[in-house]
Write a protein that holds these residues in place. Structure first.
Motif, PDB file in Angstrom:
ATOM      1  N   ASP A   4       0.857  -1.184   0.000  1.00  0.00           N
ATOM      2  CA  ASP A   4       0.000   0.000   0.000  1.00  0.00           C
ATOM      3  C   ASP A   4       0.898   1.242   0.000  1.00  0.00           C
ATOM      4  O   ASP A   4       1.794   1.372   0.843  1.00  0.00           O
ATOM      5  CB  ASP A   4      -0.893  -0.033   1.244  1.00  0.00           C
ATOM      6  N   PHE A   5       0.670   2.147  -0.919  1.00  0.00           N
ATOM      7  CA  PHE A   5       1.468   3.371  -1.026  1.00  0.00           C
ATOM      8  C   PHE A   5       1.527   4.097   0.312  1.00  0.00           C
ATOM      9  O   PHE A   5       2.558   4.662   0.690  1.00  0.00           O
ATOM     10  CB  PHE A   5       0.860   4.290  -2.100  1.00  0.00           C
ATOM     11  N   ASN A   6       0.422   4.089   1.042  1.00  0.00           N
ATOM     12  CA  ASN A   6       0.315   4.855   2.285  1.00  0.00           C
ATOM     13  C   ASN A   6       1.172   4.319   3.427  1.00  0.00           C
ATOM     14  O   ASN A   6       1.314   4.994   4.449  1.00  0.00           O
ATOM     15  CB  ASN A   6      -1.145   4.954   2.709  1.00  0.00           C
ATOM     16  N   ILE A   7       1.755   3.133   3.280  1.00  0.00           N
ATOM     17  CA  ILE A   7       2.640   2.618   4.336  1.00  0.00           C
ATOM     18  C   ILE A   7       4.117   2.829   3.994  1.00  0.00           C
ATOM     19  O   ILE A   7       4.978   2.483   4.788  1.00  0.00           O
ATOM     20  CB  ILE A   7       2.372   1.121   4.656  1.00  0.00           C
ATOM     21  N   LEU A  35      -0.406  -2.105 -13.211  1.00  0.00           N
ATOM     22  CA  LEU A  35       0.511  -1.637 -12.171  1.00  0.00           C
ATOM     23  C   LEU A  35       0.733  -2.716 -11.116  1.00  0.00           C
ATOM     24  O   LEU A  35       1.863  -2.916 -10.654  1.00  0.00           O
ATOM     25  CB  LEU A  35      -0.034  -0.364 -11.507  1.00  0.00           C
ATOM     26  N   ASP A  36      -0.340  -3.409 -10.734  1.00  0.00           N
ATOM     27  CA  ASP A  36      -0.209  -4.504  -9.758  1.00  0.00           C
ATOM     28  C   ASP A  36       0.807  -5.535 -10.239  1.00  0.00           C
ATOM     29  O   ASP A  36       1.695  -5.945  -9.486  1.00  0.00           O
ATOM     30  CB  ASP A  36      -1.558  -5.186  -9.514  1.00  0.00           C
ATOM     31  N   TYR A  53       1.644   2.352  -5.354  1.00  0.00           N
ATOM     32  CA  TYR A  53       1.237   3.385  -6.298  1.00  0.00           C
ATOM     33  C   TYR A  53      -0.109   3.979  -5.896  1.00  0.00           C
ATOM     34  O   TYR A  53      -0.854   3.404  -5.105  1.00  0.00           O
ATOM     35  CB  TYR A  53       1.158   2.832  -7.722  1.00  0.00           C
ATOM     36  N   LEU A  54      -0.385   5.127  -6.469  1.00  0.00           N
ATOM     37  CA  LEU A  54      -1.684   5.775  -6.354  1.00  0.00           C
ATOM     38  C   LEU A  54      -2.120   6.195  -7.747  1.00  0.00           C
ATOM     39  O   LEU A  54      -1.291   6.556  -8.581  1.00  0.00           O
ATOM     40  CB  LEU A  54      -1.605   7.042  -5.489  1.00  0.00           C
ATOM     41  N   LEU A  55      -3.406   6.153  -7.983  1.00  0.00           N
ATOM     42  CA  LEU A  55      -4.017   6.749  -9.173  1.00  0.00           C
ATOM     43  C   LEU A  55      -4.889   7.880  -8.647  1.00  0.00           C
ATOM     44  O   LEU A  55      -5.817   7.641  -7.886  1.00  0.00           O
ATOM     45  CB  LEU A  55      -4.850   5.719  -9.934  1.00  0.00           C
ATOM     46  N   LYS A  56      -4.541   9.124  -9.009  1.00  0.00           N
ATOM     47  CA  LYS A  56      -5.239  10.281  -8.466  1.00  0.00           C
ATOM     48  C   LYS A  56      -5.920  11.080  -9.569  1.00  0.00           C
ATOM     49  O   LYS A  56      -5.353  11.295 -10.632  1.00  0.00           O
ATOM     50  CB  LYS A  56      -4.259  11.211  -7.736  1.00  0.00           C
ATOM     51  N   ILE A  63       4.098   6.552  -8.393  1.00  0.00           N
ATOM     52  CA  ILE A  63       4.776   5.328  -7.958  1.00  0.00           C
ATOM     53  C   ILE A  63       5.760   5.706  -6.861  1.00  0.00           C
ATOM     54  O   ILE A  63       6.545   6.642  -7.018  1.00  0.00           O
ATOM     55  CB  ILE A  63       5.510   4.648  -9.132  1.00  0.00           C
ATOM     56  N   GLY A  64       5.679   4.977  -5.747  1.00  0.00           N
ATOM     57  CA  GLY A  64       6.585   5.195  -4.628  1.00  0.00           C
ATOM     58  C   GLY A  64       7.437   3.963  -4.396  1.00  0.00           C
ATOM     59  O   GLY A  64       6.950   2.836  -4.529  1.00  0.00           O
TER      60      GLY A  64
END
Length: 160
Positions: A4-7, A35-36, A53-56, A63-64
């Motif tokens: 998860d991008f957020n972690i 992306l997965d 990653y995030l799609l915003k 991508i992190g």
């Protein structure tokens, strides 16, 4: 290794790709699956890379990469660029041109070539308070604090 991008730690490297148009819901679903797969299999010299990653806003792919675990190498960065170029071809969209500006126009995200943004600034069609996307941020902390900011707080300020 997909996480998860957020972690991701705040110092994790970030790459931001802005699309020249909004993706459709169907395209977003397909891009998410691609992306997965890419990130799950992304490696550097055979070692897993911990990335998310995030799609915003139906327009940005972020991508992190946690470089504390394993750093990206030239080959792994090349692989990510090649992946983004494949997305460009598949969806007939520009993701790599950094000479374009995305900004908020009410609830919508506008996308303009830099030369048009400069003209709009001269004509006062955009101001120091216009919310812009600073795609030059380099890590998760900067992304959280300095990605979506008033133009006065970004490199865009030089045109206002």
């Amino acid at each position: 290794m997909l996480v998860d991008f957020n972690i991701l730690p705040e110092e994790s490297r970030v790459w931001i790709y802005q699309a020249s148009r909004s993706f459709t819901p169907e395209e977003l679903e397909a891009i998410q699956k691609e992306l997965d797969v890419f990130i799950t299999n992304w490696t550097a010299h055979g070692s897993d890379l911990q990335a998310g990653y995030l799609l915003k806003y139906k327009r940005f792919i972020i991508i992190g990469l946690n470089q504390n675990l394993n750093a990206a190498t030239g080959c792994s960065i090349d692989a990510s660029v090649h992946f983004i170029q494949q997305l460009e071809q598949t969806y007939k969209v520009d993701l790599m041109d950094k000479m374009n500006v995305s900004y908020k126009q009410g609830e919508f995200i506008a996308y303009k070539p830099l030369i048009d943004f400069k003209k709009m600034a001269k004509q006062k069609a955009v101001s120091k308070n216009t919310i812009v996307f600073n795609n030059l941020v380099t890590n998760v902390l900067e992304f959280k604090n300095n990605w979506e900011v008033p133009a006065s707080e970004s490199w865009h300020s030089r045109f206002l």
